[in-house]
Design a protein around this motif. Sequence first.
Motif, PDB file in Angstrom:
ATOM      1  N   ASN A 148       0.601  -1.045   0.046  1.00 40.77           N
ATOM      2  CA  ASN A 148       0.303   0.077  -0.113  1.00 40.77           C
ATOM      3  C   ASN A 148       1.202   1.594   0.725  1.00 40.77           C
ATOM      4  OD1 ASN A 148      -1.755   1.656   0.479  1.00 40.77           O
ATOM      5  ND2 ASN A 148      -2.797   1.389   2.208  1.00 40.77           N
ATOM      6  N   LYS A 149       1.159   1.834  -1.033  1.00 40.92           N
ATOM      7  CA  LYS A 149       1.301   3.366  -0.923  1.00 40.92           C
ATOM      8  C   LYS A 149       1.073   4.065   0.459  1.00 40.92           C
ATOM      9  CE  LYS A 149       2.062   7.644  -3.838  1.00 40.92           C
ATOM     10  NZ  LYS A 149       2.625   8.459  -4.238  1.00 40.92           N
ATOM     11  N   TRP A 150       0.035   3.885   0.272  1.00 39.05           N
ATOM     12  CA  TRP A 150       0.656   5.144   1.801  1.00 39.05           C
ATOM     13  C   TRP A 150       0.503   4.427   3.393  1.00 39.05           C
ATOM     14  CZ3 TRP A 150       0.268   9.346   0.369  1.00 39.05           C
ATOM     15  CH2 TRP A 150      -0.100   9.963  -1.866  1.00 39.05           C
ATOM     16  N   ARG A 151       0.904   3.084   3.336  1.00 42.26           N
ATOM     17  CA  ARG A 151       1.531   2.694   4.794  1.00 42.26           C
ATOM     18  C   ARG A 151       1.960   3.996   5.053  1.00 42.26           C
ATOM     19  NH1 ARG A 151       3.607  -3.322   3.098  1.00 42.26           N
ATOM     20  NH2 ARG A 151       4.838  -2.742   5.565  1.00 42.26           N
ATOM     21  N   LEU A 152       2.124   3.436   6.665  1.00 43.06           N
ATOM     22  CA  LEU A 152       3.300   4.164   7.327  1.00 43.06           C
ATOM     23  C   LEU A 152       4.310   3.828   7.323  1.00 43.06           C
ATOM     24  CD1 LEU A 152       1.588   4.739  10.428  1.00 43.06           C
ATOM     25  CD2 LEU A 152       1.320   6.444   8.360  1.00 43.06           C
ATOM     26  N   ILE A 153       5.232   2.504   7.145  1.00 41.66           N
ATOM     27  CA  ILE A 153       6.733   2.410   7.405  1.00 41.66           C
ATOM     28  C   ILE A 153       6.845   1.498   5.621  1.00 41.66           C
ATOM     29  CG2 ILE A 153       8.737   1.166   8.331  1.00 41.66           C
ATOM     30  CD1 ILE A 153       7.386   3.218   9.959  1.00 41.66           C
ATOM     31  N   GLU A 154       7.616   2.226   4.863  1.00 44.66           N
ATOM     32  CA  GLU A 154       7.601   1.452   3.610  1.00 44.66           C
ATOM     33  C   GLU A 154       8.930   0.358   4.137  1.00 44.66           C
ATOM     34  OE1 GLU A 154       9.272   0.636  -0.173  1.00 44.66           O
ATOM     35  OE2 GLU A 154      10.664   0.740   0.957  1.00 44.66           O
ATOM     36  N   PRO A 155       8.267  -0.783   3.031  1.00 45.01           N
ATOM     37  CA  PRO A 155       8.449  -2.382   3.407  1.00 45.01           C
ATOM     38  C   PRO A 155      10.225  -2.403   2.908  1.00 45.01           C
ATOM     39  CG  PRO A 155       7.296  -2.249   1.638  1.00 45.01           C
ATOM     40  CD  PRO A 155       7.325  -0.531   2.122  1.00 45.01           C
ATOM     41  N   HIS A 156      10.507  -2.041   2.254  1.00 48.46           N
ATOM     42  CA  HIS A 156      11.283  -1.830   1.478  1.00 48.46           C
ATOM     43  C   HIS A 156      12.760  -1.600   2.175  1.00 48.46           C
ATOM     44  CE1 HIS A 156       8.601  -2.968  -1.907  1.00 48.46           C
ATOM     45  NE2 HIS A 156       9.024  -3.935  -2.111  1.00 48.46           N
ATOM     46  N   TYR A 157      12.840  -0.219   2.757  1.00 48.00           N
ATOM     47  CA  TYR A 157      13.682   0.718   3.387  1.00 48.00           C
ATOM     48  C   TYR A 157      13.199   0.693   4.494  1.00 48.00           C
ATOM     49  CZ  TYR A 157      15.546   0.914  -1.516  1.00 48.00           C
ATOM     50  OH  TYR A 157      16.333   1.081  -2.689  1.00 48.00           O
ATOM     51  N   ARG A 158      12.284   0.127   5.203  1.00 50.27           N
ATOM     52  CA  ARG A 158      11.693   0.744   6.480  1.00 50.27           C
ATOM     53  C   ARG A 158      12.106   2.426   7.229  1.00 50.27           C
ATOM     54  NH1 ARG A 158       8.835  -3.034   7.468  1.00 50.27           N
ATOM     55  NH2 ARG A 158       9.036  -2.704  10.070  1.00 50.27           N
ATOM     56  N   LEU A 159      11.260   2.940   5.804  1.00 51.20           N
ATOM     57  CA  LEU A 159      11.602   4.193   6.514  1.00 51.20           C
ATOM     58  C   LEU A 159      10.104   4.778   6.459  1.00 51.20           C
ATOM     59  CD1 LEU A 159      14.413   5.506   4.443  1.00 51.20           C
ATOM     60  CD2 LEU A 159      14.720   5.558   6.652  1.00 51.20           C
ATOM     61  N   PRO A 160       9.764   6.028   7.105  1.00 46.38           N
ATOM     62  CA  PRO A 160       8.433   5.923   7.592  1.00 46.38           C
ATOM     63  C   PRO A 160       8.180   6.979   6.711  1.00 46.38           C
ATOM     64  CG  PRO A 160       9.680   6.775   9.388  1.00 46.38           C
ATOM     65  CD  PRO A 160      11.075   6.100   9.073  1.00 46.38           C
ATOM     66  N   LEU A 161       6.733   7.166   6.006  1.00 46.51           N
ATOM     67  CA  LEU A 161       6.661   7.884   5.313  1.00 46.51           C
ATOM     68  C   LEU A 161       6.987   7.872   3.703  1.00 46.51           C
ATOM     69  CD1 LEU A 161       5.460  10.721   6.937  1.00 46.51           C
ATOM     70  CD2 LEU A 161       4.127   8.403   6.602  1.00 46.51           C
ATOM     71  N   LEU A 162       7.813   6.509   3.650  1.00 48.83           N
ATOM     72  CA  LEU A 162       9.044   6.769   2.147  1.00 48.83           C
ATOM     73  C   LEU A 162       8.171   7.631   0.602  1.00 48.83           C
ATOM     74  CD1 LEU A 162      11.921   7.019   0.781  1.00 48.83           C
ATOM     75  CD2 LEU A 162      11.820   4.294   1.077  1.00 48.83           C
ATOM     76  N   SER A 163       7.080   6.339   0.488  1.00 49.64           N
ATOM     77  CA  SER A 163       6.598   5.847  -0.350  1.00 49.64           C
ATOM     78  C   SER A 163       5.457   6.889  -0.350  1.00 49.64           C
ATOM     79  CB  SER A 163       5.771   4.448  -0.810  1.00 49.64           C
ATOM     80  OG  SER A 163       4.763   4.337   0.742  1.00 49.64           O
ATOM     81  N   TRP A 164       5.240   7.692   0.699  1.00 52.08           N
ATOM     82  CA  TRP A 164       4.035   8.900   0.409  1.00 52.08           C
ATOM     83  C   TRP A 164       4.889  10.437  -0.447  1.00 52.08           C
ATOM     84  CZ3 TRP A 164       0.567  10.428   5.059  1.00 52.08           C
ATOM     85  CH2 TRP A 164       0.496   9.451   5.292  1.00 52.08           C
ATOM     86  N   LEU A 165       6.133  10.586  -0.980  1.00 51.02           N
ATOM     87  CA  LEU A 165       6.925  11.117  -1.062  1.00 51.02           C
ATOM     88  C   LEU A 165       7.517  11.799  -2.698  1.00 51.02           C
ATOM     89  CD1 LEU A 165       9.843  11.564   1.615  1.00 51.02           C
ATOM     90  CD2 LEU A 165       7.404  12.574   1.522  1.00 51.02           C
ATOM     91  N   PRO A 166       7.197  12.587  -3.233  1.00 49.58           N
ATOM     92  CA  PRO A 166       7.319  12.815  -4.725  1.00 49.58           C
ATOM     93  C   PRO A 166       8.375  12.332  -4.793  1.00 49.58           C
ATOM     94  CG  PRO A 166       6.294  15.126  -3.679  1.00 49.58           C
ATOM     95  CD  PRO A 166       7.234  13.684  -3.215  1.00 49.58           C
TER      96      PRO A 166
END
Length: 255
Positions: A148-166
């Motif tokens: 899910n793009k909007w998950r809080l922790i990005e699963p591959h890099y374990r960084l908060p909100l990473l996939s939310w960003l441009p």
Amino acid sequence: MNVLPPDDQHPRTSGQKRLPHAVLDRDSRILKAKKIIAIVGQERFFQARRILEVGCGSGVISSTLSSLGSVDLEIDGVDIVDSRIEKSGYTFQLIGGTSLPFPDDYFDIVITNHVIEHVGDEVAQNQHLQEIGRVVSPSGIVYLAVPNKWRLIEPHYRLPLLSWLPRRFSDRYIRLTRRGSHYDCLPLSHSKARELFEASAFSSRDVTCEAMRRIIEIEHPSSFAQWVNRLTPNWALRMFLPVIPTFIFLLHPEK
């Protein structure tokens, strides 16, 4: 078959190599294979004669499916790198992009488990789905899982909100945290996934809630979680869809 350009030539990934993100934990991959069978349906699985796993990673899922399937089941696995820790029970091929080296209408089941977010930009994601639609039989089925793009922790890099960003900010975030040179994934929102499926001539069924139940049944058959699982109605589970970490869909080709 149309030979598609390697993924590092797509606009979103120009000059940036796709990185392997294979999960190499054997036990978790064996459980994943059993979950896939449960979600696809045991009857359909045992009737299948040819199965393809796109992005087979460690190879454990393909090998486990082979050991659990019928005696004449043929399984193919493809990936952009060879990260396998299990090589028995299936045929493996390296690929360079989104094209698949198989005939039309060849497979009864195609599995693309956490792969579509890695293939490149939206153009490449469409090509990934179109190639799967080409090689799956008209009566076949596709199992597709995507973060899910909007998950809080990005699963591959374990960084908060990473996939939310441009893109320009996600690349900087990766570099600042010294996790790499660029963000090479493109997770999907629920609505974007549906849009891509429709554009690629698939009908889709969201089985995320069903998958959540199956996971608990397989991993915690005698636990308190299983008791809660049995008592929780579907409408309550669906309330959590916007924040669920992974979406799972079953796709049917419209041929």
